[in-house]
Write an enzyme that holds these catalytic residues in place. Structure first.
Site, mmCIF file in Angstrom:
data_model
loop_
_atom_site.group_PDB
_atom_site.id
_atom_site.type_symbol
_atom_site.label_atom_id
_atom_site.label_comp_id
_atom_site.label_asym_id
_atom_site.label_seq_id
_atom_site.Cartn_x
_atom_site.Cartn_y
_atom_site.Cartn_z
ATOM 1 C CE LYS A 255 -4.356 -1.165 2.212
ATOM 2 N NZ LYS A 255 -5.260 -0.857 3.350
ATOM 3 C CD GLU B 11 -8.450 -2.856 2.985
ATOM 4 O OE1 GLU B 11 -7.249 -2.533 3.061
ATOM 5 O OE2 GLU B 11 -9.367 -2.221 3.505
ATOM 6 C CG HIS C 12 -1.373 5.966 12.937
ATOM 7 N ND1 HIS C 12 -2.619 6.050 12.357
ATOM 8 C CD2 HIS C 12 -0.937 4.701 12.703
ATOM 9 C CE1 HIS C 12 -2.910 4.899 11.783
ATOM 10 N NE2 HIS C 12 -1.908 4.066 11.975
ATOM 11 C CE LYS D 268 0.545 -4.726 5.832
ATOM 12 N NZ LYS D 268 0.842 -3.313 5.917
ATOM 13 C CG HIS E 248 -7.822 6.159 10.066
ATOM 14 N ND1 HIS E 248 -7.890 5.247 9.046
ATOM 15 C CD2 HIS E 248 -6.504 6.350 10.293
ATOM 16 C CE1 HIS E 248 -6.665 4.899 8.686
ATOM 17 N NE2 HIS E 248 -5.802 5.557 9.431
ATOM 18 C CG HIS F 170 -5.942 1.061 11.619
ATOM 19 N ND1 HIS F 170 -5.542 0.038 12.457
ATOM 20 C CD2 HIS F 170 -4.803 1.637 11.178
ATOM 21 C CE1 HIS F 170 -4.229 0.011 12.505
ATOM 22 N NE2 HIS F 170 -3.745 0.965 11.738
ATOM 23 C CD GLU G 280 -0.459 -0.057 13.120
ATOM 24 O OE1 GLU G 280 -1.205 -1.024 12.856
ATOM 25 O OE2 GLU G 280 -0.813 1.127 12.990
ATOM 26 N NE ARG H 1 -3.418 -5.002 2.588
ATOM 27 C CZ ARG H 1 -2.349 -4.663 1.886
ATOM 28 N NH1 ARG H 1 -2.157 -5.193 0.697
ATOM 29 N NH2 ARG H 1 -1.454 -3.833 2.360
HETATM 30 N N1 LIG Z 1 1.540 1.592 3.673
HETATM 31 C C1 LIG Z 1 1.013 1.011 4.719
HETATM 32 O O1 LIG Z 1 0.571 -0.135 4.681
HETATM 33 C C2 LIG Z 1 1.002 1.759 6.016
HETATM 34 C C3 LIG Z 1 0.700 1.094 7.205
HETATM 35 C C4 LIG Z 1 0.754 1.805 8.402
HETATM 36 C C5 LIG Z 1 1.108 3.150 8.397
HETATM 37 N N2 LIG Z 1 1.397 3.760 7.214
HETATM 38 C C6 LIG Z 1 1.803 5.169 7.179
HETATM 39 O O2 LIG Z 1 3.033 5.294 7.880
HETATM 40 C C7 LIG Z 1 3.165 6.641 8.329
HETATM 41 C C8 LIG Z 1 3.696 6.643 9.745
HETATM 42 O O3 LIG Z 1 4.955 5.998 9.753
HETATM 43 P P1 LIG Z 1 6.057 6.327 10.842
HETATM 44 O O4 LIG Z 1 5.435 6.316 12.180
HETATM 45 O O5 LIG Z 1 7.216 5.448 10.564
HETATM 46 O O6 LIG Z 1 6.359 7.871 10.530
HETATM 47 P P2 LIG Z 1 7.634 8.669 9.959
HETATM 48 O O7 LIG Z 1 8.134 8.078 8.722
HETATM 49 O O8 LIG Z 1 7.195 10.091 9.902
HETATM 50 O O9 LIG Z 1 8.725 8.483 11.116
HETATM 51 C C9 LIG Z 1 8.490 9.038 12.394
HETATM 52 C C10 LIG Z 1 9.643 9.948 12.836
HETATM 53 O O10 LIG Z 1 10.768 9.136 13.169
HETATM 54 C C11 LIG Z 1 11.943 9.615 12.514
HETATM 55 N N3 LIG Z 1 12.797 8.440 12.310
HETATM 56 C C12 LIG Z 1 12.568 7.421 11.454
HETATM 57 N N4 LIG Z 1 13.471 6.450 11.638
HETATM 58 C C13 LIG Z 1 14.314 6.869 12.609
HETATM 59 C C14 LIG Z 1 15.448 6.295 13.246
HETATM 60 N N5 LIG Z 1 15.861 5.053 12.972
HETATM 61 N N6 LIG Z 1 16.092 7.020 14.192
HETATM 62 C C15 LIG Z 1 15.633 8.263 14.537
HETATM 63 N N7 LIG Z 1 14.545 8.834 13.989
HETATM 64 C C16 LIG Z 1 13.895 8.149 13.040
HETATM 65 C C17 LIG Z 1 11.432 10.283 11.271
HETATM 66 O O11 LIG Z 1 12.334 11.225 10.790
HETATM 67 C C18 LIG Z 1 10.121 10.907 11.751
HETATM 68 O O12 LIG Z 1 10.384 12.143 12.360
HETATM 69 C C19 LIG Z 1 1.780 7.287 8.193
HETATM 70 O O13 LIG Z 1 1.803 8.179 7.118
HETATM 71 C C20 LIG Z 1 0.873 6.107 7.882
HETATM 72 O O14 LIG Z 1 -0.230 6.467 7.065
HETATM 73 C C21 LIG Z 1 1.365 3.092 6.036
#
Ligand SMILES: NC(=O)c1ccc[n+]([C@@H]2O[C@H](COP(=O)([O-])OP(=O)(O)OC[C@H]3O[C@@H](n4cnc5c(N)ncnc54)[C@H](O)[C@@H]3O)[C@@H](O)[C@H]2O)c1
Length: 360
Positions: free
Chosen positions: A142, A236, A264, A226, A251, A247, A184, A240
């Site tokens: 996704k 989906e 989130h 997953k 959401h 969520h 998650e 799925r």
């Molecule tokens: N595609 C999918 O199936 C799916 C599933 C769940 C969530 N999502 C999406 O994922 C996003 C949230 O992901 P997230 O929580 O990883 O957010 P993000 O990518 O914004 O990371 C969160 C923060 O952590 C920092 N960061 C990342 N890795 C780091 C590391 N190793 N060390 C220090 N800092 C680090 C980033 O710079 C950021 O500030 C949302 O947009 C959500 O919609 C997508």
């Protein structure tokens, strides 16, 4: 440790190892995805790991360039995709080349979408660096970005060629991000794997201390859960949807509270508990499940009570949810730890009930 996501010709491996970041070059030299790589990352992650990844690629004789954007969900929009695409054109990336998503879910979703549409599609590799990205967003294909009207409203199903999870990069992850990712992890236990849920309960201190062995099992079991769901229903059409446990309401909480509200992972935790209370009210599960779920989330440091919102506004947002089918809200409700049901017959009065602030 290696897992497979089995999708026929589009199958791909998930590698889970401490220190794999330094071996990405050697790995891609042996299993190439493209001639040259555009490494897309946010500025924070690039600051920690960008040069290291590029150095490893160069050592393996692989040409790569780093392209970054500012960190954060607010950057997950079409403007970022356009800017990155134009940068790749400027640097001469063509259809023989590939992208690498280095970062959390935001760089992962943006890069995957960009890979899906750049020159009508180039391969991409996920190198997830948050717990959330390692256990969830990097697997399953996704991809997409947000619109001012809502999250993830523009996107595509587009699978990566490989997912390379380095547990060592989680050491720099802020603690609140680790905790958010745990929502998650708990979700995967509830929807599919009771043994894994019990493992998380037993090993929680080691997991939160970022013990490599404990984290390996957390990422392995989550990715396995997953992958199984995605293999059965990639786009989906049906099953799925179980991944949406927590969520639907989560959401709605995020939409109504905006940036000032729960992040989130916190919203998903609140949504899982609310869904469990609905299941209990409908006689699907017993109160012990609700208590066990709340107990684990509280130990992790995640909230279990819904935000103080007017239930009527939550119901309004739910009516516009992507998960409404033929006018009926679809919700994932637990029967037992490890087993959930997809239902479209939840009484709105019960939703009002579980959103009411609890006393005592
Ligand atoms: N595609 C999918 O199936 C799916 C599933 C769940 C969530 N999502 C999406 O994922 C996003 C949230 O992901 P997230 O929580 O990883 O957010 P993000 O990518 O914004 O990371 C969160 C923060 O952590 C920092 N960061 C990342 N890795 C780091 C590391 N190793 N060390 C220090 N800092 C680090 C980033 O710079 C950021 O500030 C949302 O947009 C959500 O919609 C997508």
């Amino acid at each position: 440790m290696e897992l497979q996501v089995g999708l026929g010709a589009r199958s791909y491996p998930i590698l889970i190892e401490g220190g794999i970041l330094d071996r990405v070059g050697a790995y891609l030299a042996a299993h190439p995805a493209g001639a040259r790589y555009g490494v897309i990352s946010d500025e924070t992650v690039a600051g920690y790991y960008g040069e290291r990844l590029l150095a490893g690629l160069a050592e393996a004789g692989i040409a790569a360039e780093l392209v970054t954007f500012p960190a954060g969900e607010a950057q997950k929009h079409l403007g970022t995709v356009e800017r990155l695409a134009r940068e790749l054109v400027r640097r001469g990336f063509d259809r023989r080349d590939a992208l690498i998503a280095l970062g959390g879910g935001v760089p992962g979703d943006v890069t995957g979408f960009l890979a899906g549409i750049y020159l009508r599609g180039v391969p991409f590799v996920q190198v997830p660096t948050t717990l959330l990205a390692q256990v969830d967003s990097s697997v399953g294909g996704k991809t997409g970005v947000d619109l001012p009207e809502g999250k993830n409203l523009v996107g595509a199903f587009y699978q990566p060629r490989r997912v390379l999870c380095d547990l060592a990069v989680l050491t720099t992850l802020p603690r609140e991000e680790l905790i958010a990712g745990m929502a998650e992890v708990v979700k995967h236990g509830v929807i599919l794997d009771a043994d894994f849920f019990a493992f998380v309960e037993a090993e929680l201190p080691a997991i939160l201390n970022r013990d490599t062995g404990a984290l390996t099992e957390v990422v392995r079991a989550s990715c396995a859960a997953k992958a199984a769901v995605v293999e059965a229903d990639e786009t989906e059409a049906g099953r799925r949807a179980v991944l949406n446990f927590g969520h639907t309401l989560g959401h709605a909480f995020e939409t109504l509270t905006g940036y000032s509200g729960p992040v989130h992972g916190q919203a998903v935790a609140m949504g899982m508990v609310a869904a469990a209370r609905l299941a209990r009210a409908m006689g699907l599960c017993d109160v012990a499940l609700v208590e066990r779920l709340c107990g684990l989330l509280e130990r992790i440091g995640l909230p279990t009570e819904p935000p103080p919102l007017n239930p009527e506004r939550v119901l309004e947002v739910l009516a516009h949810d992507k998960k409404v089918r033929r006018g009926r809200l679809v919700m994932v409700l637990p029967r037992a730890i490890g087993s959930v049901e997809i239902r479209d017959d939840v009484d709105t009065e019960l939703i009002r009930e579980v959103l009411r602030p609890r006393t005592g």
